[in-house]
Design a protein around this motif. Structure first.
Motif, short mmCIF file in Angstrom:
data_model
loop_
_atom_site.label_atom_id
_atom_site.label_comp_id
_atom_site.label_asym_id
_atom_site.label_seq_id
_atom_site.Cartn_x
_atom_site.Cartn_y
_atom_site.Cartn_z
N ALA A 79 -58.95 -47.23 75.66
CA ALA A 79 -57.82 -46.42 76.07
C ALA A 79 -57.89 -44.99 75.55
N LYS A 99 -58.03 -41.23 77.88
CA LYS A 99 -57.56 -41.48 79.23
C LYS A 99 -56.56 -40.39 79.61
N GLU A 119 -55.41 -51.39 75.72
CA GLU A 119 -56.73 -51.97 75.47
C GLU A 119 -56.67 -53.49 75.48
N SER A 124 -59.33 -49.24 87.03
CA SER A 124 -60.06 -47.98 87.14
C SER A 124 -60.96 -47.92 88.37
N PHE A 179 -49.17 -50.27 84.04
CA PHE A 179 -49.84 -50.50 82.76
C PHE A 179 -51.26 -50.96 83.07
N ILE A 180 -52.23 -50.11 82.79
CA ILE A 180 -53.64 -50.40 83.12
C ILE A 180 -54.34 -50.96 81.90
N THR A 215 -57.25 -47.79 91.42
CA THR A 215 -56.82 -46.38 91.43
C THR A 215 -55.84 -46.11 92.56
N THR A 256 -52.51 -47.78 91.75
CA THR A 256 -51.79 -47.03 90.72
C THR A 256 -51.08 -45.82 91.32
N VAL A 259 -47.82 -43.94 83.86
CA VAL A 259 -49.09 -44.66 83.74
C VAL A 259 -49.42 -44.82 82.26
N HIS A 260 -49.65 -46.08 81.87
CA HIS A 260 -49.93 -46.39 80.47
C HIS A 260 -51.23 -47.18 80.38
N TYR A 261 -52.06 -46.85 79.40
CA TYR A 261 -53.34 -47.53 79.22
C TYR A 261 -53.25 -48.44 77.99
N THR A 297 -57.55 -51.80 79.88
CA THR A 297 -58.87 -51.20 79.81
C THR A 297 -59.52 -51.53 78.48
#
Length: 301
Positions: A34, A37, A47, A9, A28-29, A14, A17, A43-45, A31
């Protein structure tokens, strides 16, 4: 390609991404939260770093893992508590990454771990490449050495490990540049400290390009200096800013004033090192911004 990013993030995350998605990759971020978001294609979040989360269940088939996680070094005076947070956040997140990788049935080909040219220590006379050893033990050098040591453990899992040793990243809205530029916009810009300290800079677009190089060039292992091949001394850096903004470069900021204001963190602007990207040149990385004047024109105008 499926690419995971821890610390996705922030500024670099960023930009990476957006770049990878533009190339058709899936990102795949990882975080802590999630929820809420933004939903974006590719783009996948996911946790992590929370009790009960099992990010490894969503990361099977990941081909590259980028670890950017860690407390910012520039968000406050370096009190004892702050320094502990800077170090511990990097060690904890990297250990979690290694643990996560160990649980994957199919390991990624590469772990690209953020690092910093602070590894080498500060000098007005030395020139550093990826083969150089640290010349002093200070806070930043210690942090980086511990950080890289944790990341290297991924090699025991058969994962290629690259440490991207970041220089001073130039961006319009984040990082060091807005703080350097502000006095010039107010007509009070000038040399910081002696002005002879080296600035090993790199445009944010080349940061993205060199992280991509670390993934694609399978022969790159270990340190990769993410810097421009033409470092510059702080006084000349300031003069270039002044010229582009058509502002004066005239009011020096003495070292003692910066030390009073920033404490130990003043080393970020008062000290520096001359770092060359030997590996990037070896593997024929083509810089988007090799000239400081062109880079600053692009950012400031």
């Amino acid at each position: 390609m499926k690419i995971a990013i821890a610390g996705g993030s922030g500024l670099i995350g960023t930009k990476l991404t957006n770049y990878f998605v533009s190339k058709g990759h899936s990102v795949f971020i990882l975080t802590r939260d999630a929820t809420n978001k933004p939903v974006k294609d590719h783009v996948h979040y996911i946790e992590w770093l929370k009790d009960g989360t099992k990010p490894e269940l969503d990361l099977e088939g990941i081909e590259a893992f980028i670890n950017l996680a860690g407390e910012s070094i520039g968000d406050g005076r370096w009190t004892k508590k702050r320094k502990e947070a800077i170090l511990n956040s990097r060690i904890t997140s990297t250990r979690t990454v290694i643990d996560l990788l160990s649980k994957l049935k199919s390991k990624p080909e590469v772990l690209v771990n953020a690092s910093a040219i602070g590894y080498y220590g500060n000098s007005l006379t030395e020139t550093f490449t990826e083969s150089s050893q640290p010349i002093e033990t200070n806070f930043l050098s210690t942090v980086v050495q511990h950080w890289e040591k944790e990341a290297e453990k991924a090699s025991n899992l058969g994962v290629r490990v690259v440490y991207c040793r970041l220089g001073i990243v130039l961006d319009a809205s984040e990082g060091a540049l807005p703080q350097i530029v502000l006095p010039y916009r107010l007509y009070v810009g000038g040399p910081l400290g002696k002005g002879s300290q080296w600035v090993s800079w790199v445009h944010i677009d080349d940061v993205v390009g060199m992280f991509d190089l670390a993934i694609e060039q399978t022969e790159i292992i270990g340190p990769l200096n993410v810097t421009n091949p033409v470092p510059i001394q702080m006084n000349d850096f300031g003069k270039t800013v002044a010229t582009i903004l058509n502002k004066p470069h005239w009011i020096p900021v003495p070292a003692f004033a910066l030390k009073l204001l920033l404490g130990e963190m003043s080393t970020l602007v008062l000290d520096g090192n001359k770092v060359l990207p030997e590996k990037a040149k070896k593997y024929e990385y083509s810089y988007r911004f090799e000239s400081l004047s062109v880079a600053l024109n692009h950012i400031l105008k």
